[in-house]
Design a protein around this motif. Structure first.
Motif, short mmCIF file in Angstrom:
data_model
loop_
_atom_site.label_atom_id
_atom_site.label_comp_id
_atom_site.label_asym_id
_atom_site.label_seq_id
_atom_site.Cartn_x
_atom_site.Cartn_y
_atom_site.Cartn_z
N LEU A 1 0.84 -1.20 0.00
CA LEU A 1 0.00 0.00 0.00
C LEU A 1 0.87 1.25 0.00
O LEU A 1 0.58 2.22 -0.72
N TRP A 2 1.94 1.24 0.78
CA TRP A 2 2.86 2.38 0.81
C TRP A 2 3.42 2.62 -0.60
O TRP A 2 3.43 3.76 -1.07
N ARG A 3 3.90 1.59 -1.23
CA ARG A 3 4.45 1.73 -2.59
C ARG A 3 3.40 2.26 -3.54
O ARG A 3 3.69 3.11 -4.40
N GLN A 4 2.18 1.79 -3.42
CA GLN A 4 1.10 2.26 -4.27
C GLN A 4 0.84 3.75 -4.06
O GLN A 4 0.66 4.50 -5.01
N ARG A 5 0.83 4.16 -2.79
CA ARG A 5 0.57 5.58 -2.48
C ARG A 5 1.68 6.48 -3.00
O ARG A 5 1.44 7.64 -3.32
N MET A 6 2.91 5.98 -3.07
CA MET A 6 4.02 6.77 -3.58
C MET A 6 4.08 6.76 -5.10
O MET A 6 4.97 7.38 -5.69
N GLY A 7 3.16 6.05 -5.74
CA GLY A 7 3.22 5.89 -7.18
C GLY A 7 2.01 6.41 -7.90
O GLY A 7 1.55 7.53 -7.66
N ASN A 8 1.43 5.55 -8.78
CA ASN A 8 0.43 6.05 -9.72
C ASN A 8 -0.97 6.19 -9.14
O ASN A 8 -1.88 6.62 -9.85
#
Length: 716
Positions: free
Chosen positions: A161-168
């Motif tokens: 989720l963190w990676r998703q929030r930092m991305g697209n």
């Protein structure tokens, strides 16, 4: 802040001027004669080591009604041709990886112009021209050991989720991160004890400040401020990207980019449309229509033939109602700035009532928009107690956007009230010319335009249906269990989550596909059958993390922008198990998925993909670009352009000027099927919410771009 202010200041400027005193090379150094027409500029680019291959030549003019630029790439001998330039005076210069910009030379079409490339004096100067992804990939991600309640990161936040929030999905869903203006802290914000403190203040700026604070300080526990601060602190101390981009290779050197400024310096253009994706000769050589979303009610219009821009003001059913529908003003923006912006202060630069998000052409050349025509509360025919067939099955209380249509022949604007919300429209392939919409949350929504034409009644012409999985396995729509409830024997199951994002009518079998649960819930591809009103759901594998925009090819294969920095495909024909029944709830066809890394570096710890945060993917079904039919093309939001996937290889379609190009969509148009490469191309626009962050800074406007692929770098 303009790029030149960083690269050409102080002692570095003196050295640079001395190094570039000679601008032209002698004729003996030219490789071979270059044929030019009276509307071309061409020549040879040389550097300290000889011909400069794979560098960009940029020609820009302000002599036309709007600022115009054309960009090409040199061949392996350093030769270039800028073809088909409108008659004007141009500033021409060289840009490329490993270089700094050469001085701008004045030129006119029909002129031969040899240029000297300027080698970057040091690594830091060279890195200023790198696409944003090379800088953004420097940002560190929390280690896996910090999740699950082991740190200040909230326990329910996973590393994915963190990676998703930092991305697209979040950060790069709105603007490019890693460009010069974001990897530095604006001086106008004041002095701070640390980068972490500076970011706490920075994200509160402007109309979206409240949402950014809530996301970073709320859902993510304030921990991202530490990581963003560490990133910009390291950049400020002189740390550089560990990876370097490669110059254009192969067919990438055949790319021709034309761009026009349009819109205004204070508003953004979410998207544009040029033609009907099913029949891309519609609106040949015609104007382009933009969608300014919640920044303005003025549709920007660009006529690329005359290089002129204009506006059409959208209206709503209640012209005396509130200026900005809401609250909320938008899911991620408020009517007033939360805190002063370093660019616009307390000024309210956005205001709207129509919230025009996205448009599509029909075969008649009319443009249909996902746009608000009223407030959020639905009329009685949508709600419980209505005799509308869809309302009887599934009443809907609210919708955030509805539908409108603009006829360019008459400039008549028609508002169509819908019960379901709208986000992206797409026309189906049926004889009724049904237009399908995402954005309906729990329902599939559509308008039968044939019925609308015959009756003039939008209530009769529209319909909607909930997304229900056939977990009973009998092929019929039964009573269902609600989202989050356990399955029950003999019952179907209704899907939950944030609902459909991208919408993709199948070219042959009548089904409609969606990229779904982009924001909340399990992400994946969703299939809806209009005949049975039943759905199928296929969750993305965990390592893909999430899914944003997507499209479908002629064979029914789905393509989407994965949150792990990869192009994702799904082929339902590869599924081995049952597609319905109690086990068909999402995880039943991992074999249908494939993924392909986008270009560029990855975040440390996420090497299965890249740091690319692609917003949308689109399939060129009709070879409108010239790379072939059925080629998927994604927005390369951190790579300053687009990337096509052809024959198993990624082809970069970069827009190197102004730095910071960031698109949210694209489409293709064939202006003349008999004109070869000159009669076709892709169209898009810079869709960044903050156009003043790109190269050029405050005062620059969004740019519409036309991308073409010629047979070789010298074709004209």
């Amino acid at each position: 802040m303009r790029l030149g202010h960083i690269l050409f200041s102080g002692a570095a400027a003196v050295a640079l001027i001395a190094a570039t005193a000679v601008l032209r090379v002698p004729a003996s150094a030219q490789q071979a004669s270059i044929a030019l027409d009276e509307d071309d500029i061409g020549g040879v680019v040389t550097g300290p080591r000889g011909p400069e291959a794979g560098v960009w030549i940029i020609a820009e003019t302000t002599d036309l009604p709007t600022t115009y630029a054309k960009i090409v790439v040199t061949d392996d001998q350093g030769r270039y041709v800028l073809p088909d330039l409108p008659m004007a005076n141009y500033q021409v210069w060289v840009r490329g990886f490993g270089l700094v910009d050469s001085p701008k030379i004045r030129a006119k079409p029909g002129q031969k112009l040899d240029l000297t490339a300027v080698a970057a004096p040091d690594a830091r100067s060279a890195a200023q021209y790198y696409p944003a992804i090379y800088w953004y990939a420097m940002m560190r991600m929390p280690p896996a050991s910090d999740f699950g309640g082991a740190s200040d990161i909230p326990k329910d936040v996973t590393r994915e989720l963190w990676r998703q929030r930092m991305g697209n999905v979040d950060c790069v869903g709105c603007h490019q991160l890693g460009q010069e203006s974001t990897r530095m802290i604006p001086a106008q914000l004041g002095a701070f004890a640390s980068g972490e403190e500076a970011w706490m203040r920075r994200v509160g700026s402007g109309h979206t400040g409240e949402w950014m604070i809530n996301r970073l300080a709320g859902q993510l526990g304030g921990v991202p401020f530490k990581y963003f601060g560490d990133w910009t602190d390291r950049v400020a101390k002189g740390e550089l990207p560990k990876d370097q981009p490669q110059r254009p290779q192969g067919v990438e050197r055949n790319v021709v980019v034309s761009s026009w400024e349009w819109g205004t310096e204070k508003t953004f253009i979410h998207d544009l449309i040029s033609s009907d994706r099913r029949q891309p000769t519609v609106n040949a050589y015609g104007p382009l229509y933009g969608s300014p979303e919640y920044s303005s009610d003025d549709i920007p219009i660009l006529d690329p033939k005359t290089h002129t821009t204009s506006f059409f003001k959208m209206t709503v059913l209640d012209p005396d109602g509130p200026e900005s529908f809401g609250p909320p003003f938008h899911a991620t923006a408020m009517a007033e700035p939360t805190m002063p912006s370093p660019y616009w202060g307390d000024e309210k630069i956005w205001k709207q009532r129509a919230n025009n998000h996205n448009g599509m052409f029909d075969r008649q050349g009319r443009v249909w928009f996902a746009a608000a025509v009223r407030g959020n509360d639905n009329p009685a025919f949508c709600r419980a107690g209505s005799d509308h067939p869809s309302a009887k099955a599934f009443p809907v209380e609210r919708s955030g956007r509805q539908v409108s249509m603009l006829d360019p022949k008459t400039m008549r604007y028609t508002m169509i009230d819908t019960c379901f919300g709208t986000h992206h429209p797409q026309f189906g392939y049926d004889s009724d010319e049904t237009v399908w919409f995402s954005g309906g949350g729990p329902v599939a929504g559509w308008i039968n335009t044939a019925v609308l034409e015959q009756t003039g009644d939008p209530i009769k012409a529209q319909g909607w249906s909930p997304f229900v999985l056939d977990t009973s396995g009998n092929g019929k729509l039964d009573d269902w269990t609600e989202p989050g409830k356990p399955q029950e024997p003999g019952k179907d199951m209704r899907l939950g989550g944030s609902g459909p994002y991208a919408v993709m009518p199948h070219p042959t079998d009548g089904s409609v596909w969606y990229a779904t649960n982009t924001f909340v819930g399990t992400p994946g591809f969703l299939r809806f059958d209009p005949r049975t009103k039943l759905s199928e759901f296929y969750a993305v594998p965990k390592d893909i993390i999430g899914l944003r925009g997507g499209d479908i090819d002629k064979d029914g294969v789905l393509w989407g922008s994965g949150s792990n920095g990869a192009l994702v495909s799904f082929d339902r024909r590869k599924c081995k198990g049952p597609l319905t029944g109690p086990g068909a709830t999402g995880a039943h066809c991992p074999e249908g998925y494939s993924q392909h890394k986008y270009p560029g570096p990855a975040f440390e710890g996420f090497e299965n993909g890249t740091a690319e945060a692609s917003y949308y993917s689109w399939v060129d079904q009709h070879n409108t670009l010239g790379l072939g039919e059925n080629v998927p093309i994604s927005t390369a939001n951190l790579n300053d352009g687009f990337v096509a996937f052809r024959d198993g290889q990624m082809v970069m379609l970069r827009v190197p000027y102004p730095l910071g190009f960031f698109a949210k969509g694209l489409d293709g148009r064939i202006d003349d099927p008999k004109a070869g490469w000159k009669g076709r191309g892709l169209w898009s626009t810079n869709g960044d919410r903050t156009p003043w962050l790109k190269e050029g800074g405050k005062g620059s406007k969004p740019r519409a771009v036309h991308i073409q692929v010629r047979p070789d770098p010298l074709a004209h």
